[in-house]
Design an enzyme around this catalytic site. Structure first.
Site, PDB file in Angstrom:
ATOM      1  N   LYS A 135       0.852  -1.190   0.000  1.00 41.92           N
ATOM      2  CA  LYS A 135       0.000   0.000   0.000  1.00 41.92           C
ATOM      3  C   LYS A 135       0.889   1.241   0.000  1.00 41.92           C
ATOM      4  O   LYS A 135       2.043   1.224   0.438  1.00 41.92           O
ATOM      5  CB  LYS A 135      -0.939   0.032   1.212  1.00 41.92           C
ATOM      6  CG  LYS A 135      -0.261  -0.021   2.594  1.00 41.92           C
ATOM      7  CD  LYS A 135       0.250   1.294   3.115  1.00 41.92           C
ATOM      8  CE  LYS A 135       0.843   1.187   4.526  1.00 41.92           C
ATOM      9  NZ  LYS A 135       1.592   2.387   4.941  1.00 41.92           N
ATOM     10  N   ASP A 183      -2.812  -1.507  10.321  1.00 40.56           N
ATOM     11  CA  ASP A 183      -3.013  -1.504   8.870  1.00 40.56           C
ATOM     12  C   ASP A 183      -3.720  -2.762   8.363  1.00 40.56           C
ATOM     13  O   ASP A 183      -4.198  -2.792   7.223  1.00 40.56           O
ATOM     14  CB  ASP A 183      -1.663  -1.398   8.138  1.00 40.56           C
ATOM     15  CG  ASP A 183      -1.041  -0.013   8.246  1.00 40.56           C
ATOM     16  OD1 ASP A 183      -1.742   0.925   8.677  1.00 40.56           O
ATOM     17  OD2 ASP A 183       0.140   0.126   7.894  1.00 40.56           O
TER      18      ASP A 183
END
Length: 290
Positions: free
Chosen positions: A12, A142
């Site tokens: 990401k 996350d």
């Protein structure tokens, strides 16, 4: 089904990352936009004849017992036992580790999320996406995003997720050759923790303008990481000559968006040999969810 092979755990990028406050328990309050990209670790799962969870690939610097992959698998195994009364078979987990550790790309969290998705399938656990997200949060802030699996505007400690449209573009990513410990950045006396809140609609409007690939907000952690790790500052400065270069997460990787693969290739050819540079395409959806 006794195997799931070549399961991707994509990286990401944080298109922006603002630190807006700090809770009484020490956790930082954030606003960020998570963007998946098509560079991934690959995980391979093979069921065993006993109930042991085994990582069969050595990961330098990460003992098996503390690896998020193993911890996530054991957590899910215990939950399946609690729900069904049956003990699912153990599993051998192999990993092709491509994403750098301490790079701000979320590699460890993504590996854990892919583990939860894959084993929920292999074990026929029946947990919903939201239940997996709730399970993953205590392991890492996350992890819920990777289970959510779409471009997201995030708040809180990163767990309050809202789907948004991000830019459809290519990224050049530079690994500056240092590993940045997240805790060191968040504990720095130089970190600002009072950035004003932004509105999700403003982010969406910004990226709805196709010509604007960068420029929304900033990464509050970047100035701290640049101060402590000069190669990060050097990479931001070098890549900044070609666009809106910024650090992702708590570092160390630095990225810049480009309209086309041809544009990113032209800059990639100029990346200094001291750094590892690569290109990646924005992903709309996690490949394990498609």
């Amino acid at each position: 089904m006794r195997q799931l092979l070549d399961c991707p755990a994509p990286a990401k990028l944080n298109l922006f990352l603002h630190v807006t406050g700090r809770r009484a328990d020490g956790y930082h309050l954030l606003q960020t936009a998570f963007q998946l990209i098509d560079r991934s670790d690959l995980l391979h799962f093979t069921l065993r004849d006993d109930d042991a969870i085994c990582r069969v690939t050595d990961v330098p610097g990460v003992p098996e017992e503390s690896d998020l992959i193993v911890r996530a698998a054991r957590l899910l195994q215990a939950e399946v036992i609690r729900r069904t009364g049956r003990t699912p078979p153990g599993v051998d987990i192999a990993i092709d580790k491509i994403l750098p550790m301490g790079g701000g790309l979320g590699g460890g969290s993504s590996d854990a999320a892919t583990t939860l998705m894959a084993l929920n399938t292999l074990w026929q656990g029946g947990l919903s996406q939201q239940e997996l997200m709730d399970m993953g949060l205590p392991l890492g802030a996350d992890i819920p995003f990777f289970l959510f699996g779409r471009t997201a505007f995030a708040e809180g400690v990163g767990e309050a997720l809202h789907e948004v449209d991000g830019p459809d573009c290519w990224y050049l990513v530079i690994e500056p050759g240092v590993s940045v410990p997240t805790a060191k950045i968040f504990s720095s006396e130089h970190l600002t923790r009072d950035t004003p809140l932004v509105i999700m609609a403003d982010f969406s409007r910004h990226y709805a303008k196709r010509s604007q690939l960068g420029g929304f907000g900033k990464n509050d952690l970047q100035q701290v990481a640049s101060r402590l790790f000069p190669p990060v500052a050097e990479a931001v400065e070098w890549l900044g000559a070609y666009g809106d270069a910024r650090m992702t997460g708590s570092g160390a990787c630095v990225f810049c968006a480009f309209d086309s693969e041809e544009q990113v290739d032209a800059v990639l050819a100029k990346v200094p040999a001291a750094w590892n540079g690569w290109k990646a395409k924005a992903l709309e959806r996690h490949p394990m969810l498609s």
